[in-house]
Write an enzyme that holds these catalytic residues in place. Structure first.
Site, PDB file in Angstrom:
ATOM      1  N   GLU A 129      10.939  17.681 -24.963  1.00 49.64           N
ATOM      2  CA  GLU A 129      10.183  18.028 -23.754  1.00 49.64           C
ATOM      3  C   GLU A 129      10.644  19.370 -23.192  1.00 49.64           C
ATOM      4  O   GLU A 129       9.845  20.117 -22.624  1.00 49.64           O
ATOM      5  CB  GLU A 129      10.330  16.930 -22.697  1.00 49.64           C
ATOM      6  CG  GLU A 129       9.671  15.608 -23.059  1.00 49.64           C
ATOM      7  CD  GLU A 129       8.152  15.610 -22.885  1.00 49.64           C
ATOM      8  OE1 GLU A 129       7.581  16.658 -22.509  1.00 49.64           O
ATOM      9  OE2 GLU A 129       7.533  14.554 -23.139  1.00 49.64           O
ATOM     10  N   LYS A 179       3.805  11.281 -11.534  1.00 55.63           N
ATOM     11  CA  LYS A 179       3.008  10.404 -12.389  1.00 55.63           C
ATOM     12  C   LYS A 179       3.725   9.068 -12.534  1.00 55.63           C
ATOM     13  O   LYS A 179       4.896   9.025 -12.909  1.00 55.63           O
ATOM     14  CB  LYS A 179       2.809  11.020 -13.778  1.00 55.63           C
ATOM     15  CG  LYS A 179       1.640  11.970 -13.894  1.00 55.63           C
ATOM     16  CD  LYS A 179       1.430  12.325 -15.355  1.00 55.63           C
ATOM     17  CE  LYS A 179       0.208  13.184 -15.549  1.00 55.63           C
ATOM     18  NZ  LYS A 179      -0.016  13.484 -16.980  1.00 55.63           N
ATOM     19  N   HIS A 237       1.227  10.175 -28.441  1.00 55.95           N
ATOM     20  CA  HIS A 237       0.866   8.843 -27.956  1.00 55.95           C
ATOM     21  C   HIS A 237       0.194   8.021 -29.056  1.00 55.95           C
ATOM     22  O   HIS A 237       0.384   6.802 -29.141  1.00 55.95           O
ATOM     23  CB  HIS A 237      -0.065   8.958 -26.746  1.00 55.95           C
ATOM     24  CG  HIS A 237       0.623   9.417 -25.501  1.00 55.95           C
ATOM     25  ND1 HIS A 237      -0.057   9.823 -24.373  1.00 55.95           N
ATOM     26  CD2 HIS A 237       1.947   9.530 -25.194  1.00 55.95           C
ATOM     27  CE1 HIS A 237       0.808  10.165 -23.439  1.00 55.95           C
ATOM     28  NE2 HIS A 237       2.033  10.007 -23.919  1.00 55.95           N
ATOM     29  N   HIS A 273       1.142  15.597 -26.750  1.00 56.76           N
ATOM     30  CA  HIS A 273       1.167  14.208 -26.311  1.00 56.76           C
ATOM     31  C   HIS A 273       0.002  13.375 -26.843  1.00 56.76           C
ATOM     32  O   HIS A 273       0.146  12.169 -27.019  1.00 56.76           O
ATOM     33  CB  HIS A 273       1.206  14.138 -24.784  1.00 56.76           C
ATOM     34  CG  HIS A 273       2.552  14.446 -24.208  1.00 56.76           C
ATOM     35  ND1 HIS A 273       3.188  15.656 -24.416  1.00 56.76           N
ATOM     36  CD2 HIS A 273       3.406  13.704 -23.448  1.00 56.76           C
ATOM     37  CE1 HIS A 273       4.351  15.642 -23.791  1.00 56.76           C
ATOM     38  NE2 HIS A 273       4.507  14.486 -23.203  1.00 56.76           N
ATOM     39  N   ARG A 294      -2.563  21.276 -14.880  1.00 59.00           N
ATOM     40  CA  ARG A 294      -1.461  20.355 -15.190  1.00 59.00           C
ATOM     41  C   ARG A 294      -1.622  19.703 -16.564  1.00 59.00           C
ATOM     42  O   ARG A 294      -0.640  19.278 -17.185  1.00 59.00           O
ATOM     43  CB  ARG A 294      -1.346  19.278 -14.103  1.00 59.00           C
ATOM     44  CG  ARG A 294      -0.172  18.338 -14.328  1.00 59.00           C
ATOM     45  CD  ARG A 294       0.090  17.440 -13.133  1.00 59.00           C
ATOM     46  NE  ARG A 294       1.177  16.514 -13.414  1.00 59.00           N
ATOM     47  CZ  ARG A 294       1.780  15.756 -12.515  1.00 59.00           C
ATOM     48  NH1 ARG A 294       1.389  15.803 -11.254  1.00 59.00           N
ATOM     49  NH2 ARG A 294       2.756  14.941 -12.860  1.00 59.00           N
ATOM     50  N   ARG A 307       0.809  -1.234   0.000  1.00 60.90           N
ATOM     51  CA  ARG A 307       0.000   0.000   0.000  1.00 60.90           C
ATOM     52  C   ARG A 307       0.841   1.282   0.000  1.00 60.90           C
ATOM     53  O   ARG A 307       0.357   2.356   0.362  1.00 60.90           O
ATOM     54  CB  ARG A 307      -0.974   0.016   1.187  1.00 60.90           C
ATOM     55  CG  ARG A 307      -2.040  -1.065   1.121  1.00 60.90           C
ATOM     56  CD  ARG A 307      -3.178  -0.780   2.071  1.00 60.90           C
ATOM     57  NE  ARG A 307      -4.241  -1.759   1.915  1.00 60.90           N
ATOM     58  CZ  ARG A 307      -4.417  -2.811   2.710  1.00 60.90           C
ATOM     59  NH1 ARG A 307      -3.576  -3.006   3.718  1.00 60.90           N
ATOM     60  NH2 ARG A 307      -5.417  -3.637   2.522  1.00 60.90           N
ATOM     61  N   HIS A 337       9.777   8.242 -27.439  1.00 62.88           N
ATOM     62  CA  HIS A 337       8.681   9.081 -26.931  1.00 62.88           C
ATOM     63  C   HIS A 337       8.875  10.547 -27.319  1.00 62.88           C
ATOM     64  O   HIS A 337       7.949  11.216 -27.782  1.00 62.88           O
ATOM     65  CB  HIS A 337       8.597   8.942 -25.409  1.00 62.88           C
ATOM     66  CG  HIS A 337       7.562   9.818 -24.777  1.00 62.88           C
ATOM     67  ND1 HIS A 337       6.209   9.667 -24.999  1.00 62.88           N
ATOM     68  CD2 HIS A 337       7.688  10.887 -23.945  1.00 62.88           C
ATOM     69  CE1 HIS A 337       5.545  10.582 -24.316  1.00 62.88           C
ATOM     70  NE2 HIS A 337       6.421  11.333 -23.675  1.00 62.88           N
ATOM     71  N   GLU A 372      -3.762  16.657 -11.748  1.00 63.16           N
ATOM     72  CA  GLU A 372      -4.217  16.949 -13.104  1.00 63.16           C
ATOM     73  C   GLU A 372      -5.730  17.079 -13.226  1.00 63.16           C
ATOM     74  O   GLU A 372      -6.384  16.434 -14.051  1.00 63.16           O
ATOM     75  CB  GLU A 372      -3.697  15.888 -14.084  1.00 63.16           C
ATOM     76  CG  GLU A 372      -3.676  16.382 -15.537  1.00 63.16           C
ATOM     77  CD  GLU A 372      -2.973  15.420 -16.480  1.00 63.16           C
ATOM     78  OE1 GLU A 372      -3.599  15.000 -17.444  1.00 63.16           O
ATOM     79  OE2 GLU A 372      -1.801  15.113 -16.238  1.00 63.16           O
ATOM     80  N   LYS A 419       7.868  22.701 -14.545  1.00 63.25           N
ATOM     81  CA  LYS A 419       6.970  21.579 -14.278  1.00 63.25           C
ATOM     82  C   LYS A 419       6.557  21.546 -12.806  1.00 63.25           C
ATOM     83  O   LYS A 419       5.381  21.322 -12.487  1.00 63.25           O
ATOM     84  CB  LYS A 419       7.609  20.250 -14.670  1.00 63.25           C
ATOM     85  CG  LYS A 419       6.654  19.082 -14.445  1.00 63.25           C
ATOM     86  CD  LYS A 419       7.058  17.816 -15.144  1.00 63.25           C
ATOM     87  CE  LYS A 419       5.961  16.757 -14.993  1.00 63.25           C
ATOM     88  NZ  LYS A 419       6.306  15.496 -15.679  1.00 63.25           N
ATOM     89  N   ASN A 425       0.637  18.169 -21.300  1.00 67.53           N
ATOM     90  CA  ASN A 425       0.455  17.143 -22.329  1.00 67.53           C
ATOM     91  C   ASN A 425       0.428  17.726 -23.745  1.00 67.53           C
ATOM     92  O   ASN A 425       0.004  17.043 -24.682  1.00 67.53           O
ATOM     93  CB  ASN A 425      -0.849  16.380 -22.072  1.00 67.53           C
ATOM     94  CG  ASN A 425      -0.780  15.550 -20.803  1.00 67.53           C
ATOM     95  OD1 ASN A 425       0.110  14.724 -20.637  1.00 67.53           O
ATOM     96  ND2 ASN A 425      -1.707  15.794 -19.890  1.00 67.53           N
TER      97      ASN A 425
END
Length: 364
Positions: free
Chosen positions: A185, A143, A252, A248, A241, A121, A265, A237, A227, A245
């Site tokens: 980036e 993330k 993606h 992206h 935030r 956990r 990427h 997000e 960031k 992206n």
């Protein structure tokens, strides 16, 4: 050791980002941890380069550690690799006081962070990113995720690291292709938030590409600061935030459509930013000059500037799997101007024009 420090104040989840040279041998950094049991998770490319360097430092401090070496590559950021981590931790009777160390690029950072967020956990983890892309993006902000066969990063959590250690010296073993992918980036931060930084990048992009010390450290530190400031305002997000992206959704789709690993990427995101700039222009926001400037700076570092031709129906099906899409709306990060972005739903008709224009530019 001398290094730059960036504070990420998130209450009890606060942490520091350290940026400097040869920090893997910085005993003072690891001496600050009261914990004594570490599990280093890396891959078969990074391990021969940096694992021994890190473990020698832990040995000097009499820290206990074990290491797990996974297979390299985006295609391995999946449930099978995640289970390898769980099995390793359980077989070695690791308890909740263990600290995981993610030594590698974005794949290792993402999967180690997700394992840390779910094992017992939640246990602590440290990010030691070894690629430019992971240093300026995926290691910062909490993330964590693995990929699913139906899309990238669809299974994950928000889980902040205990700290981030950015050793710029690690970039010396990267290929030129990987460095350029990481620069994509960095460019993104200037495009969406800081126009002055974008202008500085236009003048210094080749120096960063050549890893000149002063410019590279500044670009990494500035990217992490931008960031972090966004993450502080919107950790999970729910609003602001999402602008991180930019490019992206298209990127993606390219990665998934071509198969993970065919484009890096950062290569997919760089091309995706050009497509997002085209979309912003079609929506009446940025002008043609601004659009060209984005394309030119990405072209300067040798990244792909034209997308694959999947056909519109395939493009749409790939885009619809994106996490930003809510209530069947295709949500995209749009540029209102250079240095300012927002998220808006976009119609299929505008998407069709965007993709068509980008493909026609390739033919012309």
């Amino acid at each position: 050791m001398t290094y730059q420090v960036i504070n990420v104040p998130l209450g009890e989840r606060s942490y520091k980002i350290l940026v400097g040279y040869d920090l893997l041998v910085d005993e003072s950094y690891f001496r600050n941890f009261s914990e004594n049991n570490f599990v280093v998770i890396t891959n078969d490319v990074i391990a021969p380069l940096y694992l021994d360097k890190l473990t020698k430092t832990l040995n000097k401090l009499k820290k206990k550690y074990i290491s797990l070496i996974l297979s390299d590559g985006e295609k391995n950021k999946n449930l099978n690799s995640l289970n390898l981590i769980y099995d390793f931790l359980l077989q070695n009777k690791c308890d909740r006081k263990v600290v995981l160390i993610a030594l590698g690029g974005g794949v290792i950072g993402d999967i180690t962070g997700f394992a840390a967020s779910t094992y017992m956990r939640g246990v602590s983890f440290i990010q030691i990113p070894t690629t430019l892309l992971s240093q300026v993006d995926s290691s910062v902000g909490g993330k964590t995720a693995i990929n699913h066969t139906m899309g990238k990063n669809l299974i994950g959590s928000f889980y902040q690291p205990k700290s981030v250690l950015i050793d710029v010296l690690a970039l010396n073993t990267l290929s030129n292709r990987e460095i350029c992918a990481g620069i994509a980036e960095i460019i993104k931060y200037g495009v969406i938030v800081d126009y002055d930084f974008f202008k500085w990048l236009e003048k210094n992009i080749q120096k960063i590409k050549c890893l000149q010390k002063e410019e590279t450290v500044y670009a990494i530190k500035k990217s992490c600061e931008i960031k972090s400031q966004i993450v502080i305002k919107d950790e999970k997000e729910t609003g602001l935030r999402a602008i991180l992206n930019f490019g992206h959704t298209f990127g993606h789709a390219i990665e998934l459509g071509l198969g993970y690993g065919n484009w890096l990427h950062g290569e997919a995101v760089g091309c995706g930013m050009i497509m997002a700039a085209e979309l912003s222009s079609l929506l009446g926001y940025i002008n043609n000059y601004e659009k060209i400037r984005i394309k030119e700076i990405i072209k300067q570092i040798g990244l792909p500037v034209y997308p694959p031709d999947f056909g519109f129906d395939r493009w749409l099906s790939l885009i619809e799997l994106d996490k930003k899409n809510i209530d069947n709306n295709n949500n995209f990060v749009i540029l209102e101007k250079l240095g300012k972005a927002k998220v808006d739903p976009v119609s299929n008709e505008i998407l069709k024009h965007t993709i068509r224009n980008c493909l026609e530019n390739k033919k012309s």
